[in-house]
Design an enzyme around this catalytic site. Structure first.
Site, PDB file in Angstrom:
ATOM      1  CB  SER A 148      -9.510  -7.545 -10.393  1.00 39.30           C
ATOM      2  OG  SER A 148      -8.965  -8.708  -9.644  1.00 39.30           O
ATOM      3  CG  ASP A 157      -2.299  -4.795 -12.744  1.00 41.11           C
ATOM      4  OD1 ASP A 157      -2.243  -5.731 -11.688  1.00 41.11           O
ATOM      5  OD2 ASP A 157      -3.542  -4.741 -12.697  1.00 41.11           O
ATOM      6  CG  HIS A 211      -4.009  -6.032  -9.316  1.00 40.08           C
ATOM      7  ND1 HIS A 211      -4.711  -5.894 -10.529  1.00 40.08           N
ATOM      8  CD2 HIS A 211      -5.872  -6.620  -8.607  1.00 40.08           C
ATOM      9  CE1 HIS A 211      -6.239  -6.432 -10.840  1.00 40.08           C
ATOM     10  NE2 HIS A 211      -6.495  -7.047  -9.551  1.00 40.08           N
TER      11      HIS A 211
END
Lengths: 407, 407
Positions: B173, B337, B370
């Site tokens: 991320s 994701d 995610h």
């Protein structure tokens, strides 16, 4: 009484001449029923009455009173589907690209009806309406409503208009839920049911997004537990709720094409907490504009009604619920819709087929995300016009040529 | 000074014995630099100093000081990657499944370093820190920081620790953004760069979601333009921001499997504005828990830093930016994701290949959305362990067998 519903269309006006394919100048009408002590009993068990529905009609009813199409509206919609209220009206109704002479819902052939839902804030009875018991706006004293309650209220309107048999019920998003609910609650009443960009039940992801929006409204100190009428309304909270909603209505592709990472007026980064990217200003604008036309409590109530929606509720399965309906179905989804993705329409279609319903499914290629049901007028028109023209006479098995196969 | 970084691991303790594969009891350390008048000049042109970085290390530095791996953290993370701070610590660090003896980032072989980012609220200098000029918390007087500023601060820490050559930089991320930025800003310094569940630039959809969260915080009357320290903090706004974020971290599949449309304690609908579905209570819980450990201003600043991120900025293209790096790349994405979808990793990989970089790409099947970068420890470990073990000696062309082909 019944004849009034064709009056407007019969007077050509300036707008008619200006806009080919427009229904012209239209007027919102109102019907009030469920007067105490004959209130409507809602799904929650609570009673509501009197109930006013704001509605509009376009086109004319035929002599057998069988050519009406009931169109529903989505969360933030209203009864004003097509045409303009005044000559200087800056914008036509929200589905003007779909409703009018020669359009998908052809007012030369059909009488189109749309009513604002109960719980709404555009003329129908909702939390901002005056509670006759207190003489003050309902606020949170308004009872929670469901999709089924909404369609039951609209059935009262159709009875009032003397229409017992519909050619079709149709709508996108929450309106598609109402169309499905209608087909199950009034199984003999609509020949065709056209749910678009919707689902047989609200997904947990969508419930979660709605709940954040509600939390934003209810956290706004101006919300005052719903008693803000006549005071400063909770515009910050409502704008946030709408901003969240708006992101979910668009596709990643739309945002990349429309805004990308472009800065406001192509300036340099300001390194501040002000909106710097165009996409930020856009959603701010959408959020703020919404607060000028929508009531925060209605947002709470209607979003709840959507979250409650599960057509299988009380039946044990989708198939069992849908088996009841006598309608034929045209189900439309959009490839880039991630709020009500094609997979959810496919689930609906599988259940319809398992219930031996005649169903045509069209997964429409579009980059517009969920908003496609509002903006892909041309593509939808081709499908819906053809469907309505042919489905009454024949099985439409071949109609699926060129559509995405249903896995 | 440099030797201290291996002290903790050398003392086995109770936690070590209890938890096989744990780094045991760990301690956060602090390094302060950029003392006035030698403040760090940020990308915005503003200056910041002194700067403290909170950091943790696990494992031991080898004699050539070349076995260190710098791990970055995501938006809401901190320096506490692995192990526990106390014997009774209820939870280990946020990537404990990835960092430890025998794990992907094997503390028997590598020295692992992680520092809290500047702008953060977990020991490093951020808006909640005391501004030495005023003796009060910075609040909005804290300068805006970028991903590049974050990695530049961490470079100061590595210089302090006497580490000029890293085995790898890695993270998921926002941490993947830092890894990419490191590989470009310090092109000779890391042999391997492992960006996970990330993108070469923040998408407009993600900017929009962030902006709604920021708006929620800034609309909270307790925010007080950032000067809420010592008073009631803007917990409602921060909770809403986190709730939005949390939905984007999960997948639709996760929510369906974990909650579906189940009601709280399987009760009937209450027809109220209270959370009725389990998924509602869950995101409320996540939002509220977050407000107890995170500073609202840090959320504003760090989310802005992510939004600013575009590795191509100043280079004209991704390829031109990435061409500078001398690192080899292992790029990992997760199928479900939708915040940083595989398509964005593919864009990065295409640019890396166009820039003639050695790159291995793995699109990992996962239903966790995610969040997979935090929870798919076992799957990631297999890939990363193998990569780190083999990539130094050989080209890893065959490594891609069994992965999703890059279109």
């Amino acid at each position: 009484m019944n004849l009034q519903i064709s009056i407007e269309k019969s007077k050509p006006c300036e707008a008619d001449l200006m806009e080919s394919g427009s229904v012209g100048i239209v007027k919102t009408r109102y019907y009030t029923f469920a007067h105490p002590p004959d209130e409507m009993t809602l799904e929650s068990g609570r009673r509501l009455g009197p109930i006013t529905l704001a509605y509009e009609t376009y086109g004319r009813l035929n002599s057998t009173r069988s050519n009406a199409i009931l169109i529903f509206h989505a969360l933030s919609g209203d009864a004003h589907v097509a045409g303009r209220h005044h000559r200087t009206d800056p914008k036509p109704g929200w589905w003007d690209n779909m409703v009018g002479p020669g359009k998908a819902f052809d007012t030369d052939r059909y009488l189109i009806i749309c009513a604002n839902v109960i719980g709404g804030c555009s003329g129908s009875t909702g939390p901002s309406s005056i509670d006759p018991k207190t003489g003050k706006p309902y606020g949170l004293r308004f009872p929670m409503v469901t999709i089924k309650d909404m369609v039951r209220a609209q059935k009262e309107l159709l009875d009032h208009l003397g229409i017992s048999q519909l050619t079709a019920v149709a709508g996108g998003s929450m309106a598609g839920m109402q169309a499905l609910q209608w087909a199950v609650t009034y199984p003999e009443s609509a020949a065709f049911c056209i749910p678009i960009a919707t689902a047989a039940r609200q997904s947990p992801q969508n419930i979660a997004f709605h709940e954040v929006g509600r939390r934003a409204i209810m956290s706004d100190p101006n919300w005052r537990h719903g008693d803000y009428y006549g005071k400063e309304p909770p515009v910050d909270g409502l704008a946030i709720a709408r901003m969240i909603g708006h992101i979910t209505y668009l596709s990643d592709t739309t945002l990349r094409l429309k805004f990308g990472r472009r800065l406001q007026q192509n300036q340099k980064l300001s390194f501040s907490l002000e909106p710097e990217f165009q996409v930020e200003s856009y959603i701010h604008h959408k959020g703020e504009a919404f607060t000028k036309r929508f009531d925060a409590n209605s947002y709470l109530y209607i979003s709840k009604a959507i979250d409650y929606f599960d057509i299988s509720s009380g039946f044990g399965s989708l198939e069992a619920a849908l088996r009841i309906s006598k309608s034929k179905f045209l189900v439309i989804s959009f490839t880039s819709d991630w709020l009500y993705p094609p997979s959810e329409s496919e689930e609906l279609v599988r259940a319809l087929r398992a219930a031996n319903k005649e169903v045509v499914y069209y997964e429409m290629p579009s980059t517009y995300g969920h908003d496609a049901f509002l903006v892909e007028g041309e593509k939808m028109s081709r499908i819906i016009s053809y469907y309505l023209a042919h489905a009454q006479e024949e099985k439409l098995g071949d109609f699926q040529i060129g559509t995405q196969p249903l896995s």
